[in-house]
Design an enzyme around this catalytic site. Structure first.
Site, short mmCIF file in Angstrom:
data_model
loop_
_atom_site.label_atom_id
_atom_site.label_comp_id
_atom_site.label_asym_id
_atom_site.label_seq_id
_atom_site.Cartn_x
_atom_site.Cartn_y
_atom_site.Cartn_z
N HIS A 105 0.94 -1.20 0.04
CA HIS A 105 0.17 0.05 -0.01
C HIS A 105 0.97 1.28 0.05
O HIS A 105 0.71 2.24 -0.85
CB HIS A 105 -0.88 -0.10 1.19
CG HIS A 105 -1.79 1.34 1.24
ND1 HIS A 105 -3.25 1.15 1.21
CD2 HIS A 105 -1.56 2.53 1.83
CE1 HIS A 105 -3.66 2.53 1.49
NE2 HIS A 105 -2.88 3.26 1.69
N GLU A 106 1.64 1.32 0.94
CA GLU A 106 2.50 2.59 1.03
C GLU A 106 3.47 2.75 -0.18
O GLU A 106 3.74 3.81 -0.64
CB GLU A 106 3.36 2.42 2.15
CG GLU A 106 2.62 2.41 3.60
CD GLU A 106 1.45 3.47 3.78
OE1 GLU A 106 1.60 4.40 3.07
OE2 GLU A 106 0.50 3.24 4.31
N HIS A 158 2.03 4.38 -2.72
CA HIS A 158 1.95 5.70 -2.68
C HIS A 158 3.32 6.44 -3.14
O HIS A 158 3.24 7.37 -3.82
CB HIS A 158 1.71 6.34 -1.12
CG HIS A 158 0.28 6.29 -0.65
ND1 HIS A 158 -0.82 6.83 -1.26
CD2 HIS A 158 -0.21 5.72 0.50
CE1 HIS A 158 -1.87 6.78 -0.76
NE2 HIS A 158 -1.50 5.90 0.47
#
Ligand SMILES: [Zn+2]
Length: 701
Positions: free
Chosen positions: A496-497, A500
């Protein structure tokens, strides 16, 4: 989670912490923020930055900003994009630089000095951003550029920036007459007092309630839960008993495992009635006032309702789009939840329980159902998720998709000795950016995981500035000679990160100010999570840390299957709360509601089944009281986007180059500089649809 600083300085969104301000002594010419960093890739010279450097740098940054603002306002010539908007964009460069470093460090490496500075600087920054955001002369210039924009031959990025900048001033009340501005300030003040009171009441109601049980009532509870409950009882002076609270980490294990049906109901009822007990912490009237004042404020600013005001800069744009989504998902999720009720009722009947499943029974029977159908054991999985393998798996995915590579860099300043640094390069070897990764918990670090930038991509005097990105997490530490072995949830968080981070690395924006829609920001991150659990991807990176064997098919199958567990309930429970939020905030002024009646009528009309209570009821719905007002929908909005976007890869191939290139060019490079729906349509060839989400959650019937 995503942190962003540069936009905040101008848009006036910094939240003030407490009043009061002191001035630090001038640190002289050695302040590393006052000169160019002169480091590899222009990363901050972390080892030279001391706590005493921050305050002077903030102050100089603001002084420079004020001087630039004066210069913009002093011009007598007609306002243009070139003499107003561009200098406004570059005027905060020192302030942006020090803010990026300071707020990143105060999240990941804080100490007493930084905490003190944070308290001092927050109100000062907030005042500074008001000074700009509410400056009438500046607004007149921006309005003039906005009204005459056809004269300036602006490109799409400039038009988008101008539109958003202008709207942010309007939304702050810059276009109101002085008398209305006073009313706006009064409304804002009243609202901030009420929202603080609302959340304090929820906290008090939560803290004031304890369910004390005796030894006989512990049946079914795991040892760790019992131990925590004994400790909790001891702390509240009831040693020898066991205490449970309505805090979710205490309540859910009790609801899930306790064999005592009466007590489960007692605890859950207490949870559902927080803020609704007719005592000094009752939130019914407070919420009614919040909803009334928000509607008034929206009307004052020229919007039909609060939701129209909130949604304007978002991808959803208008409430109708949100309702369309919520209602169509509702229609699909209710029957699935009903079939889950049937499955659990069967268990009750087979155990000769002579009762119908009630709302407080759900977790207990869902746990039984999970064991029967989806059992997935965390300790079986962890050996296959060594941190370094998972990280390299994420790198490999990015390499397969975009051709980029990640090379460890030595001899570069690090934000913390434990952090790792990578140079990110294009397929042709050219520099793209720097990625820091800082994985493990420590006392100086906030909880959770996030991604931020020490330097964002932009173009300064014709020179392209490359991004310096940081990914921070709190992943399981190596211990007892064992490497760091992640849970499945941690694996998803890492991907997820990383999503980003890719977004930040690929941006091609020219200006510092970008406007990423609030309900679009989680697309790149949630999309990346999909690769983490694809069988062929798992097979390549999820290898046993001792034997290097790939993860067995049985576990891959269980991981996939577990994503269907309890989805009818999860979706309905969530949608009920999202509908509640949207219904309150689409009321037109003047608003006068009775909270309990409003809530009851809404759920009766929408056909919420009696076995499910909204995830949050009105009197303790903290998201709705502040921050996620007319915004709770955004979780599922983003889920629709990421599932539909991933479907594009599933259709053409998980690592299809042309789909990846289109995703990079149309979304990641443009994010924040273009209308999000337009970006999405350019990538997908159409607007997003809900079917992939329904399929992935097992809600297609
Ligand atoms: Zn996120």
């Amino acid at each position: 989670m995503k942190l962003s600083y540069n936009a905040l300085i101008i848009s006036g969104l910094i939240i003030s912490v407490s009043p009061g301000c002191t001035t630090m002594p001038e640190a002289g010419t050695t302040n590393p923020f006052f000169t160019e960093f002169k480091t590899p890739y222009n990363v901050p010279p972390f080892e030279k930055i001391m706590a005493r450097h921050y305050m002077p740098a903030f102050e100089k940054g603001m002084a420079e900003g004020r001087k630039s603002l004066e210069k913009i306002l002093a011009g007598n010539e007609e306002p243009t994009f070139l003499n107003t908007i561009e200098p406004l964009d570059t005027m905060g460069s020192l302030l942006t630089r020090v803010s990026s470093v300071f707020f990143s460090q105060s999240q990941a490496n804080t100490n007493d000095s930084l905490q003190k500075i944070e308290v001092e600087i927050s109100p000062v920054l907030s005042e500074y951003s008001d000074e700009i955001g509410l400056n009438p002369k500046l607004f007149r210039r921006i309005k003039s550029v906005y009204d005459n924009q056809s004269k300036f031959n602006l490109n799409d990025e400039q038009k988008y920036l101008l539109e958003n900048l202008y709207k942010s001033f309007i939304r702050n009340g810059a276009n109101l007459n002085p008398q209305d501005q006073d009313s706006l300030r009064a409304l804002n003040r009243e609202l901030s007092v009420l929202t603080v009171k609302f959340s304090q009441d929820v906290l008090s109601e939560t803290n004031n309630y304890r369910l004390y049980v005796t030894k006989d009532d512990l049946k079914g509870l795991p040892e760790s839960v019992v131990a925590a409950a004994a400790q909790a009882a001891k702390e509240s002076g009831q040693e020898g008993k066991w205490a449970f609270s309505t805090q979710r980490p205490s309540m859910f294990p009790f609801l899930q495992y306790s064999e005592n049906r009466e007590l489960r109901k007692k605890l859950y009822d207490a949870y559902c009635n927080r803020g609704n007990n007719g005592n000094e912490f009752d939130n019914n009237k407070i919420l009614a006032s919040i909803v009334r004042l928000r509607a008034e404020r929206a009307r004052l600013l020229g919007y039909k309702t609060h939701a129209h005001f909130v949604l304007e800069p978002r991808m959803a744009r208008v409430p109708e789009n949100v309702f369309n989504l919520l209602n169509s998902l509702w229609g699909k999720a209710i029957p699935v939840a009903e079939s889950e009720v049937k499955e659990m009722q069967n268990i009750i009947n087979s155990e000769k329980g002579k009762f119908n499943l009630g709302p407080s029974d759900w977790w207990y029977y869902a746990e039984k159902l999970r064991k029967q159908k989806y059992d997935l054991n965390d300790s079986e999985l962890r050996p296959y998720f060594k941190l370094e393998n998972v990280r390299d798996g994420a790198f490999k995915c990015a390499n397969n998709l975009f051709g980029i590579t990640f090379t460890p860099v030595k001899d570069i300043p690090l934000p913390h000795p434990e952090a790792q640094a990578f140079e990110v390069k294009e397929a042709d070897g050219s520099h793209l950016g720097v990625l820091y990764m800082d994985f493990h918990p420590r006392e100086s670090k906030q909880q959770g995981a996030w991604c931020g930038t020490y330097q964002s991509h932009h173009v300064l005097n014709g020179v392209e500035i490359s991004p310096v990105v940081t990914m921070v997490g709190n992943f399981t530490r190596p211990s007892n000679g064992q490497p760091s072995l992640l849970s499945l949830e941690e694996v998803s968080t890492l991907f997820h990160e990383f999503g980003h981070a890719l977004d930040d690395l690929f941006h091609r924006n020219r200006y510092n100010q970008t406007y990423i829609a609030w309900d679009f920001v989680e697309l790149p991150s949630q999309l990346m999570e999909h690769w983490a659990t694809q069988p062929e991807v798992l097979k390549s990176y999820a290898r046993h840390y001792m034997t290097n064997d790939p993860i067995p098919d049985m576990l891959v199958y269980k991981i996939k299957n577990s994503s269907y567990f309890n989805q009818g309930f999860e979706t309905v429970e969530y949608l009920a709360a999202a509908l509640l939020d949207m219904n309150y905030h689409t009321l037109e002024a003047p608003v006068n509601v009775d909270v309990q009646t409003f809530e009851k009528d809404l759920f009766r009309k929408s056909g919420l089944i009696p076995e499910i209570v909204s995830r949050y009821r009105s009197t303790y719905f903290l998201h709705m009281a502040g921050g996620y007002d007319a915004g709770y929908y955004s979780y599922i909005w983003a889920a629709v986007l990421d599932n539909d976007a991933f479907e594009a890869f599933r259709e053409k191939g998980l690592f299809d180059k042309s789909t990846a290139t289109s995703y990079r060019k149309n979304i990641l490079e443009k994010n924040g500089t273009m209308d999000p729906m337009q970006m999405y349509v350019n990538f997908r060839g159409r607007e997003p649809v809900i079917e992939p989400l329904l399929r992935n959650r097992g809600l297609m019937q």
